[in-house]
Scaffold this active site. Structure first.
Site, PDB file in Angstrom:
ATOM      1  N   SER A 241       0.829  -1.219   0.000  1.00 34.86           N
ATOM      2  CA  SER A 241       0.000   0.000   0.000  1.00 34.86           C
ATOM      3  C   SER A 241       0.859   1.263   0.000  1.00 34.86           C
ATOM      4  O   SER A 241       0.557   2.233  -0.716  1.00 34.86           O
ATOM      5  CB  SER A 241      -0.974  -0.004   1.177  1.00 34.86           C
ATOM      6  OG  SER A 241      -0.307  -0.254   2.398  1.00 34.86           O
ATOM      7  N   HIS A 271      -1.851  -8.935   1.903  1.00 37.99           N
ATOM      8  CA  HIS A 271      -1.568  -7.666   2.603  1.00 37.99           C
ATOM      9  C   HIS A 271      -2.737  -7.394   3.570  1.00 37.99           C
ATOM     10  O   HIS A 271      -3.043  -8.227   4.418  1.00 37.99           O
ATOM     11  CB  HIS A 271      -1.338  -6.584   1.535  1.00 37.99           C
ATOM     12  CG  HIS A 271      -0.805  -5.280   2.031  1.00 37.99           C
ATOM     13  ND1 HIS A 271      -0.192  -5.110   3.242  1.00 37.99           N
ATOM     14  CD2 HIS A 271      -0.806  -4.032   1.453  1.00 37.99           C
ATOM     15  CE1 HIS A 271       0.174  -3.842   3.399  1.00 37.99           C
ATOM     16  NE2 HIS A 271      -0.202  -3.166   2.332  1.00 37.99           N
ATOM     17  N   HIS A 318       5.741 -12.703   7.442  1.00 36.75           N
ATOM     18  CA  HIS A 318       5.955 -11.313   7.015  1.00 36.75           C
ATOM     19  C   HIS A 318       7.140 -11.258   6.074  1.00 36.75           C
ATOM     20  O   HIS A 318       8.087 -12.047   6.206  1.00 36.75           O
ATOM     21  CB  HIS A 318       6.202 -10.395   8.224  1.00 36.75           C
ATOM     22  CG  HIS A 318       5.960  -8.960   7.905  1.00 36.75           C
ATOM     23  ND1 HIS A 318       6.936  -8.142   7.394  1.00 36.75           N
ATOM     24  CD2 HIS A 318       4.834  -8.212   7.973  1.00 36.75           C
ATOM     25  CE1 HIS A 318       6.415  -6.950   7.183  1.00 36.75           C
ATOM     26  NE2 HIS A 318       5.145  -6.949   7.521  1.00 36.75           N
ATOM     27  N   ARG A 327       2.782  -4.824  16.741  1.00 36.75           N
ATOM     28  CA  ARG A 327       1.384  -4.378  16.562  1.00 36.75           C
ATOM     29  C   ARG A 327       0.435  -5.484  17.033  1.00 36.75           C
ATOM     30  O   ARG A 327      -0.651  -5.216  17.525  1.00 36.75           O
ATOM     31  CB  ARG A 327       1.125  -4.017  15.090  1.00 36.75           C
ATOM     32  CG  ARG A 327       2.027  -2.898  14.584  1.00 36.75           C
ATOM     33  CD  ARG A 327       1.886  -2.696  13.078  1.00 36.75           C
ATOM     34  NE  ARG A 327       2.260  -3.887  12.324  1.00 36.75           N
ATOM     35  CZ  ARG A 327       2.141  -4.003  11.005  1.00 36.75           C
ATOM     36  NH1 ARG A 327       1.651  -2.992  10.293  1.00 36.75           N
ATOM     37  NH2 ARG A 327       2.509  -5.108  10.385  1.00 36.75           N
ATOM     38  N   ASP A 373      -2.357  -8.536  11.502  1.00 39.18           N
ATOM     39  CA  ASP A 373      -3.710  -8.966  11.140  1.00 39.18           C
ATOM     40  C   ASP A 373      -4.203 -10.169  11.946  1.00 39.18           C
ATOM     41  O   ASP A 373      -5.388 -10.473  11.931  1.00 39.18           O
ATOM     42  CB  ASP A 373      -3.754  -9.305   9.642  1.00 39.18           C
ATOM     43  CG  ASP A 373      -3.391  -8.105   8.801  1.00 39.18           C
ATOM     44  OD1 ASP A 373      -3.913  -7.014   9.083  1.00 39.18           O
ATOM     45  OD2 ASP A 373      -2.579  -8.239   7.865  1.00 39.18           O
TER      46      ASP A 373
HETATM   47  N1  CMX Z   1       1.285 -19.896   5.925  1.00 37.74           N
HETATM   48  C1  CMX Z   1       1.757 -20.816   5.061  1.00 37.74           C
HETATM   49  N2  CMX Z   1       2.824 -20.640   4.294  1.00 37.74           N
HETATM   50  C2  CMX Z   1       3.485 -19.483   4.440  1.00 37.74           C
HETATM   51  C3  CMX Z   1       3.090 -18.494   5.332  1.00 37.74           C
HETATM   52  C4  CMX Z   1       1.926 -18.717   6.099  1.00 37.74           C
HETATM   53  N3  CMX Z   1       1.426 -17.816   6.937  1.00 37.74           N
HETATM   54  N4  CMX Z   1       3.943 -17.451   5.251  1.00 37.74           N
HETATM   55  C5  CMX Z   1       4.848 -17.780   4.303  1.00 37.74           C
HETATM   56  N5  CMX Z   1       4.582 -19.002   3.798  1.00 37.74           N
HETATM   57  C6  CMX Z   1       5.249 -19.702   2.708  1.00 37.74           C
HETATM   58  C7  CMX Z   1       5.149 -18.876   1.452  1.00 37.74           C
HETATM   59  O1  CMX Z   1       3.872 -19.013   0.827  1.00 37.74           O
HETATM   60  C8  CMX Z   1       6.303 -19.393   0.649  1.00 37.74           C
HETATM   61  O2  CMX Z   1       5.921 -20.638   0.116  1.00 37.74           O
HETATM   62  P1  CMX Z   1       6.383 -21.105  -1.385  1.00 37.74           P
HETATM   63  O3  CMX Z   1       7.864 -21.029  -1.375  1.00 37.74           O
HETATM   64  O4  CMX Z   1       5.829 -22.474  -1.502  1.00 37.74           O
HETATM   65  O5  CMX Z   1       5.770 -20.116  -2.320  1.00 37.74           O
HETATM   66  C9  CMX Z   1       7.360 -19.666   1.721  1.00 37.74           C
HETATM   67  O6  CMX Z   1       6.636 -19.787   2.957  1.00 37.74           O
HETATM   68  C10 CMX Z   1       8.385 -18.547   1.871  1.00 37.74           C
HETATM   69  O7  CMX Z   1       7.715 -17.333   2.084  1.00 37.74           O
HETATM   70  P2  CMX Z   1       8.384 -16.177   2.965  1.00 37.74           P
HETATM   71  O8  CMX Z   1       9.619 -15.756   2.297  1.00 37.74           O
HETATM   72  O9  CMX Z   1       8.471 -16.614   4.385  1.00 37.74           O
HETATM   73  O10 CMX Z   1       7.259 -15.034   2.934  1.00 37.74           O
HETATM   74  P3  CMX Z   1       7.038 -13.922   1.821  1.00 37.74           P
HETATM   75  O11 CMX Z   1       7.928 -12.779   2.129  1.00 37.74           O
HETATM   76  O12 CMX Z   1       7.110 -14.487   0.444  1.00 37.74           O
HETATM   77  O13 CMX Z   1       5.518 -13.527   2.080  1.00 37.74           O
HETATM   78  C11 CMX Z   1       3.615 -13.020   3.381  1.00 37.74           C
HETATM   79  C12 CMX Z   1       5.115 -12.784   3.206  1.00 37.74           C
HETATM   80  C13 CMX Z   1       3.094 -12.056   4.439  1.00 37.74           C
HETATM   81  C14 CMX Z   1       2.915 -12.706   2.058  1.00 37.74           C
HETATM   82  C15 CMX Z   1       3.380 -14.494   3.796  1.00 37.74           C
HETATM   83  O14 CMX Z   1       3.991 -14.731   5.049  1.00 37.74           O
HETATM   84  C16 CMX Z   1       1.906 -14.868   3.865  1.00 37.74           C
HETATM   85  O15 CMX Z   1       1.328 -15.232   2.839  1.00 37.74           O
HETATM   86  N6  CMX Z   1       1.269 -14.761   5.087  1.00 37.74           N
HETATM   87  C17 CMX Z   1      -0.159 -14.991   5.226  1.00 37.74           C
HETATM   88  C18 CMX Z   1      -0.948 -13.782   4.752  1.00 37.74           C
HETATM   89  C19 CMX Z   1      -0.818 -12.621   5.726  1.00 37.74           C
HETATM   90  O16 CMX Z   1      -0.963 -12.770   6.927  1.00 37.74           O
HETATM   91  N7  CMX Z   1      -0.579 -11.410   5.179  1.00 37.74           N
HETATM   92  C20 CMX Z   1      -0.555 -10.177   5.982  1.00 37.74           C
HETATM   93  C21 CMX Z   1       0.840  -9.549   6.129  1.00 37.74           C
HETATM   94  C22 CMX Z   1       0.782  -8.261   6.920  1.00 37.74           C
HETATM   95  C23 CMX Z   1       0.089  -7.179   6.137  1.00 37.74           C
HETATM   96  O17 CMX Z   1       0.630  -6.746   5.098  1.00 37.74           O
HETATM   97  O18 CMX Z   1      -1.012  -6.747   6.520  1.00 37.74           O
END
Ligand code: CMX
Length: 441
Positions: A241, A271, A318, A327, A373
Site C-alpha cells: 500500500s 496484505h 511477514h 502491533r 492482522d
Molecule cells: N502460511 C503458510 N505458508 C506461508 C506463510 C503462512 N502464513 N507465510 C509464508 N509461507 C510460505 C510462502 O507461501 C512461501 O511458500 P512457497 O515457497 O511455496 O511459495 C514460503 O513460505 C516462503 O515465504 P516467505 O519468504 O516466508 O514469505 P514472503 O515474504 O514471500 O511472504 C507473506 C510474506 C506475508 C505474504 C506471507 O507470510 C503470507 O502469505 N502470510 C499470510 C498472509 C498474511 O498474513 N498477510 C498479511 C501480512 C501483513 C500485512 O501486510 O497486513
C-alpha cells in the site's frame, strides 16, 4: 497557513537543502548488490526507496520517527482520562518528525473536523454499487469520487510551479484524511445497517468520531479505534500500500488517485485483507469442528489441514519482520486489559501458541510469527463489529495517515518519477552466457 503547514515548511526546506548537499557529496556511494533471485522474488532486501515517516527493523518491528509502539503509547497525547494514543499525534510526528504537544494535536483534530465535509456525489457513487460489493470496492470508489475535490489536480491544471507541489499535496492529504471516517462509516451503515446513517459528532476526535459514526458509543471501543488507527498507520515504504501510493504519486497523480491505488493494494489477501481472512478462517474452523472453543490439538490439526490444502495460514508470516509483530502484541495487551476471557481472543492466543512451531517445521517460512492482522479482528468482534469483510476498510483509514504523510514529504523533497529497470528472462539467459550486458552493471 496554519501551524502544521508552517512547521512542515520550515522542516521541509531544511531537509531539502540538507538532502541536496548529501547527494552532492555522497550520491555515488553504493548500497548493497542486487542478486538475480531478488529481482525474480519480489525484490526482498533491495534498498531502493526512501520513506521518511517510519522504519522497520526485522527483529524489533516498526519505529515511527524513532519511536516504538510502546514508547508512542506513553508519549503521544490522549483524550482526557484516556489510555490510548491519538492518531492525530502520530500524524504530527510522522509529518514534522517531533512529538506533538496537546495544542498541536487539538489543532489537527479541529482542522480535520473542519475539512470533513463529504459531497453528496461521493455517497451516490457508493450507492451505485450493489450492496453485495466488497467494502474495499466501495471504499476505493468513494476515494475516487472524492477526487473531484483535489486542490493538486486543479492547481496543476492552472500551471502550479514545482516548488508549490507539496503545498497542494498537503491540503489534499489533510482533506482526504478528514473525510475518510465519514466514507468508511457510510459504507458500513449502508451495507450492514440498512442505510441507517449516523451524523458526525463535531466534538469528538478523529478516531472517536469514526467509532461514533459506525454506531459504537462504548468509550473502550473508541479507545480501541484510537489504538487501531495509530498502529496500522505506517510500516515503512516498501509494503504494497505504501509503495503503490508513492509510485503512483511519483507520476504527479494527485493524493486521491495515489491513495486509491494504494488501497487497491491493501485489498489483497497477502496484505491488508488478511485481517478479514483471519476471522473467516477461525469461523470456518469452528463450523467444521462443530465447536465454539477448539482445543489446541484441534487447532493444530486444522492448521495442518489448511497447509495440506496448499493455503497460507492468514495473519502469520511477514516479508521483512522476523519476530512477533509489536502491533500484534499491542492488541494482545489491549485485550488482556479489557477482556482477557473473551472466547475469540482466547482462540487467537491458542493459535499463537500452536502455529509458529508448525510453520517453522516446514523449513521454508522465513517468519513463523503473527503479524498485525492475526489479532485485530478478534477485538472488533468483541464489541459486536462482526462483519469481517469490513475490516480492511478500517486498516485503510489508518494507513492513509502514513502513506499521505510520506507523499507530502515526497513532493517537498522533489523525489523523481519512479521508474526502475526491468529485464526479460531472455536477456538474463543471454547475460548468463556472457553474450549480453544488463544495463546498470
Ligand atoms: N502460511 C503458510 N505458508 C506461508 C506463510 C503462512 N502464513 N507465510 C509464508 N509461507 C510460505 C510462502 O507461501 C512461501 O511458500 P512457497 O515457497 O511455496 O511459495 C514460503 O513460505 C516462503 O515465504 P516467505 O519468504 O516466508 O514469505 P514472503 O515474504 O514471500 O511472504 C507473506 C510474506 C506475508 C505474504 C506471507 O507470510 C503470507 O502469505 N502470510 C499470510 C498472509 C498474511 O498474513 N498477510 C498479511 C501480512 C501483513 C500485512 O501486510 O497486513
Amino acid at each position: 497557513m496554519g501551524i502544521l503547514k508552517d512547521r512542515f515548511k520550515v522542516k521541509a526546506e531544511a531537509s531539502a537543502a540538507e538532502l541536496k548537499d548529501l547527494l552532492k557529496q555522497h550520491g555515488s556511494k553504493k548500497i548493497g548488490e542486487v542478486q538475480l533471485s531478488q529481482i525474480y522474488q519480489g525484490m526482498r532486501g533491495i534498498t531502493g526507496l526512501v520513506s521518511e515517516t517510519s522504519l522497520l527493523d526485522a527483529k524489533e518491528g516498526i519505529r515511527f520517527r524513532g519511536y516504538s509502539i510502546p514508547e508512542l503509547q506513553k508519549a503521544l497525547p490522549k483524550v482526557p482520562n484516556g489510555n490510548e494514543p491519538l492518531p492525530e499525534g502520530l500524524f504530527y510526528l510522522m509529518l514534522i518528525g517531533e512529538l506533538p504537544d496537546e495544542e498541536a494535536v487539538s489543532y489537527i483534530t479541529n482542522s480535520w473536523q473542519r475539512r470533513s465535509h463529504v459531497p453528496n456525489h461521493v455517497f451516490a457513487a457508493i450507492d451505485a454499487l450493489p450492496v453485495t460489493a466488497h467494502p474495499m470496492t466501495m471504499f476505493v470508489t468513494g476515494i475516487m469520487a472524492l477526487q473531484t475535490e483535489s486542490n493538486f489536480a486543479r492547481r496543476y491544471a492552472d500551471g502550479m510551479a514545482k516548488k508549490d507541489y507539496w503545498d497542494a499535496v498537503f491540503d489534499d492529504s489533510m482533506d482526504v484524511i478528514a473525510r475518510l471516517p465519514r466514507v468508511a462509516a457510510y459504507i458500513y451503515r449502508r451495507k450492514y445497517h440498512n442505510n441507517q446513517h449516523i451524523q458526525p459528532n463535531g466534538l469528538l476526535d478523529w478516531a472517536g468520531n469514526l467509532a461514533h459514526m459506525l454506531g459504537f458509543e462504548d468509550e473502550s471501543f473508541k479507545e480501541l479505534m484510537r489504538l487501531y488507527m495509530t498502529i496500522h498507520a505506517d510500516h515503512e515504504g516498501g509494503n504494497v500500500s505504501a509503495h503503490t501510493t508513492h509510485l503512483v504519486g511519483s507520476a504527479l497523480s494527485d493524493p486521491y488517485l495515489s491513495l486509491a491505488a494504494g488501497m487497491n493494494g491493501l485489498a489483497g489477501p497477502l496484505h491488508g485483507l488478511a485481517n478479514q481472512e483471519v476471522v473467516k478462517w477461525i469461523t470456518e474452523m469452528q463450523t467444521e469442528l462443530k465447536t465454539e472453543v477448539p482445543t489446541k490439538g484441534q487447532i493444530e490439526a486444522y492448521v495442518r489441514k489448511t497447509l495440506g490444502e496448499g493455503k497460507v495460514v492468514p495473519g502469520y508470516g511477514h516479508a521483512v519482520l522476523r519476530k512477533t509483530d509489536p502491533r500484534f502484541t499491542a492488541q494482545m495487551d489491549f485485550a488482556k486489559r479489557h477482556f482477557p476471557n473473551d472466547p475469540l481472543v482466547q482462540i487467537v492466543w491458542n493459535v499463537y501458541d500452536v502455529v509458529p512451531p508448525i510453520l517453522e517445521s516446514l523449513g521454508k517460512v522465513k517468519n513463523p510469527w503473527p503479524n498485525v492482522d492475526a489479532h485485530s479482528g478478534a477485538l472488533l468482534v468483541h464489541y459486536g463489529l462482526k462483519e469481517y469483510e469490513f475490516y480492511t476498510v478500517l486498516f485503510g483509514v489508518s494507513r492513509a495517515l502514513g502513506v499521505l504523510a510520506s507523499l507530502i514529504w515526497d513532493r517537498a523533497l522533489g523525489f523523481a518519477l519512479e521508474r526502475p529497470k526491468s529485464v526479460t528472462t531472455e536477456l538474463v539467459k543471454s547475460w548468463l552466457e556472457g553474450k549480453d550486458e544488463i544495463w546498470g552493471e
